[in-house]
Design an enzyme around this catalytic site. Structure first.
Site, short mmCIF file in Angstrom:
data_model
loop_
_atom_site.label_atom_id
_atom_site.label_comp_id
_atom_site.label_asym_id
_atom_site.label_seq_id
_atom_site.Cartn_x
_atom_site.Cartn_y
_atom_site.Cartn_z
N HIS A 55 -3.25 44.38 -14.50
CA HIS A 55 -3.63 43.31 -15.58
C HIS A 55 -2.45 42.57 -15.75
O HIS A 55 -1.46 43.16 -16.53
CB HIS A 55 -4.23 44.07 -16.73
CG HIS A 55 -4.73 43.13 -17.91
ND1 HIS A 55 -6.23 42.94 -18.14
CD2 HIS A 55 -4.01 41.94 -18.37
CE1 HIS A 55 -6.48 42.21 -19.03
NE2 HIS A 55 -5.12 41.46 -19.50
N HIS A 57 -0.89 38.39 -16.77
CA HIS A 57 -0.90 36.88 -16.83
C HIS A 57 0.41 36.26 -16.21
O HIS A 57 1.34 35.92 -16.80
CB HIS A 57 -0.95 36.52 -18.46
CG HIS A 57 -2.24 37.04 -18.97
ND1 HIS A 57 -3.63 36.34 -19.39
CD2 HIS A 57 -2.70 38.32 -19.41
CE1 HIS A 57 -4.19 37.35 -19.80
NE2 HIS A 57 -3.50 38.59 -19.93
N GLN A 150 -9.05 31.39 -21.53
CA GLN A 150 -8.26 31.91 -23.01
C GLN A 150 -9.15 31.57 -24.19
O GLN A 150 -8.72 32.11 -25.12
CB GLN A 150 -6.95 31.76 -22.75
CG GLN A 150 -5.95 31.90 -23.98
CD GLN A 150 -6.05 33.38 -24.19
OE1 GLN A 150 -5.03 34.03 -23.33
NE2 GLN A 150 -6.76 34.01 -25.06
N HIS A 208 -11.74 40.32 -20.86
CA HIS A 208 -10.89 40.69 -22.19
C HIS A 208 -11.79 41.17 -23.06
O HIS A 208 -12.68 40.33 -23.56
CB HIS A 208 -9.96 39.60 -22.76
CG HIS A 208 -8.58 39.49 -21.83
ND1 HIS A 208 -8.52 38.92 -20.56
CD2 HIS A 208 -7.39 39.56 -22.07
CE1 HIS A 208 -7.60 39.07 -19.91
NE2 HIS A 208 -6.64 39.37 -21.08
N GLU A 211 -10.53 42.93 -27.86
CA GLU A 211 -9.22 43.05 -27.90
C GLU A 211 -8.79 42.55 -29.49
O GLU A 211 -8.23 41.51 -29.65
CB GLU A 211 -8.24 42.22 -27.07
CG GLU A 211 -6.70 42.48 -27.20
CD GLU A 211 -5.95 41.79 -26.06
OE1 GLU A 211 -6.15 40.73 -25.72
OE2 GLU A 211 -4.62 41.90 -26.10
N ASP A 307 0.35 43.70 -18.65
CA ASP A 307 -0.20 42.36 -19.38
C ASP A 307 0.61 41.23 -19.48
O ASP A 307 0.25 39.96 -19.13
CB ASP A 307 -0.57 42.75 -20.70
CG ASP A 307 -1.63 42.12 -21.38
OD1 ASP A 307 -2.39 41.08 -20.57
OD2 ASP A 307 -2.09 42.20 -22.68
N TRP A 313 3.12 36.47 -26.17
CA TRP A 313 2.35 37.44 -26.71
C TRP A 313 3.23 38.63 -26.83
O TRP A 313 3.13 39.62 -27.60
CB TRP A 313 1.34 37.87 -25.94
CG TRP A 313 0.02 37.08 -25.97
CD1 TRP A 313 -1.04 36.87 -27.13
CD2 TRP A 313 -0.22 35.98 -25.30
NE1 TRP A 313 -1.87 35.82 -26.87
CE2 TRP A 313 -1.45 35.05 -25.59
CE3 TRP A 313 0.47 35.37 -24.01
CZ2 TRP A 313 -1.93 33.99 -25.04
CZ3 TRP A 313 -0.27 34.30 -23.59
CH2 TRP A 313 -1.42 33.46 -23.93
N1 17E Z 1 -4.53 36.58 -23.95
C1 17E Z 1 -5.35 37.47 -24.58
O1 17E Z 1 -6.38 36.90 -24.67
N2 17E Z 1 -4.70 38.83 -24.68
C2 17E Z 1 -3.54 39.05 -24.34
N3 17E Z 1 -3.26 40.44 -24.50
C3 17E Z 1 -2.66 38.18 -23.59
C4 17E Z 1 -3.28 37.09 -23.38
C5 17E Z 1 -1.42 38.67 -22.96
FE FE2 Z 2 -4.60 40.21 -20.87
#
Ligand code: 17E
Ligand code: FE2
Length: 410
Positions: A55, A57, A150, A208, A211, A307, A313
């Site tokens: 995982h 980005h 996103q 995702h 989170e 990540d 982030w």
């Molecule tokens: N985008 C997201 O939704 N969550 C993350 N942890 C990252 C990007 C890095």
């Molecule tokens: Fe992520």
């Protein structure tokens, strides 16, 4: 044979010689009699299948500080900063940063990478760039691309069409972000839509999921239920699932039964979620990393991801999977010997299972000759010392060598 590696310590402890021929593992035996064009005396050091970065980005990697730094340290500020940065993306910009990051990873033993590509961006630049990168690097590193909305599948009117377009262009997996959709109903609907798209285009799923520290964020049960009903189980991954750390135990117990039935994969990203989560808490302050130990004890497949590497982030990150495993050992309190070994599996074999590439992965005769040599004699020592990866073999070729640091007392 092209190569023989002598006295290799396998992750399970056995001592063997490994012969490589024409890009394939030809022999694994205690004492190989054959001759080879090149021989490396590994001297009892650990030889392992490559690390799997399940995982990351790559589209946002190496952009920390652009156009500004994340002050609150939250996921939400990161998304806003990225929304500004992504307005100026070009194919060259994304490709350059992605390839620089892949090299950083490969030199530290990572040869399999699943990256998310933001597809809530009107020209699909990130996705197109990462598909080109996947092709450009395929001789030495395997890249999977997840089409990741996103800003939410229902965040803007065009996002659903962009997702469909991304899948037509060849994304490997359908992504999602139900906890970020405007309403709970949108979130539930997004999960159903993701499963429909995955079936329509015959792709993997990596969402995702939850989170957030909100104990009411319960999209994981929707993902698991869809996996049970569709029969897609092992082709489905729930990433992050940090709210699972905030659920009450009665609900968590019920959920665990459903998760077992669903047989989906999980990815925890302990480096980043230990920094992103708990930001609205004072004290006691939650850790906000999903129940890795409990999922593992339940026999479910858990892998670990980095990540982020220097992005909106998380301004840190090294690309070293041993950093990720070490953080999991700490945050998830997996300090027992079998637990530390399990954390090593989470950055190797479990990652391969998440990526659904087991047929191409592992130290077995007949498999591609991709493997790494570490400056350690066990997975435990590798994690404890973040041992250097001294040799990286990809498809039978020596790709990179690293000399461990030398210390000289005066
Ligand atoms: N985008 C997201 O939704 N969550 C993350 N942890 C990252 C990007 C890095
Ligand atoms: Fe992520």
């Amino acid at each position: 044979m092209d190569f023989i590696l002598r006295e290799c310590r396998l992750p399970g402890g056995e001592l063997v010689d490994i012969g490589l021929e024409q890009g394939v593992i030809e022999a694994i035996e205690p004492c190989l009699e054959t001759k080879a064009a090149q021989t490396i005396d590994v001297g009892g050091q650990l030889v392992s299948p490559p690390f799997v970065e399940s995982h990351i980005h790559l589209d946002s990697a190496l952009t920390a500080g652009q156009p500004r730094w994340n002050q609150s340290g939250t996921l939400f500020e990161g998304i806003e900063i990225w929304r500004d940065r992504k307005q100026s993306l070009t194919l060259e910009d994304v490709k350059e940063r992605a390839i620089a990051t892949l090299k950083l990873q490969a030199q530290q033993g990572v040869l399999f990478v699943r990256t998310h590509a933001d597809v809530s961006e009107t020209n699909l630049v990130a996705l197109k760039a990462l598909l080109q990168v996947r092709e450009a690097v395929k001789d030495w590193i395997t890249v999977q691309v997840v089409a990741f909305p996103q800003d939410g599948l229902y965040g803007s009117p065009g996002n659903l069409e962009l997702m469909a377009e991304a899948l037509k262009l060849g994304a490997d997996a359908v992504g999602g972000i139900p906890h970020y959709e405007m309403t709970r109903e949108d979130g539930v609907q997004s999960v159903h839509r993701i499963f429909e798209l995955a079936q329509q285009y015959d792709r993997l799923i990596d969402i995702h999921c939850d989170e957030i520290d909100d104990d009411q964020s319960r999209f994981l049960e929707v993902v698991a239920a869809c996996a049970v009903r569709s029969g897609l189980g092992p082709r489905v991954t729930a990433s992050h699932t940090t709210a699972f750390a905030s659920y009450n135990n009665a609900y968590a117990f019920k959920l665990m039964g459903l998760l077992s039935r669903s047989n989906i994969n999980f990815i925890a990203n302990p480096l980043i979620n230990i920094t992103l989560q708990g930001r609205t808490d004072t004290y006691p302050k939650r850790r906000g990393v999903t129940r890795v130990k409990e999922l593992w004890q339940q026999g479910l497949n858990v892998s670990l991801g980095h990540d982020c590497i220097r992005d909106p982030w998380y301004s840190l990150g090294t690309g070293n999977m041993l950093d990720v495993a070490a953080m999991a050992v700490h945050v998830c309190q997996m300090t027992g010997q079998s637990e530390i070994a399990a954390c090593y599996d989470m950055i190797t074999t479990n990652g391969a299972k998440t990526l659904a590439i087991q047929d191409r992965y592992g130290l077995e005769v007949g498999k591609p000759a991709s493997l790494i040599v570490l400056d350690a004699d066990s997975p435990y020592e590798a994690i404890r010392r973040r041992a250097a990866v001294t040799h990286v073999f990809s498809h039978g070729k020596l790709l990179v060598e690293t000399k461990p640091a030398e210390v000289k007392w005066a």
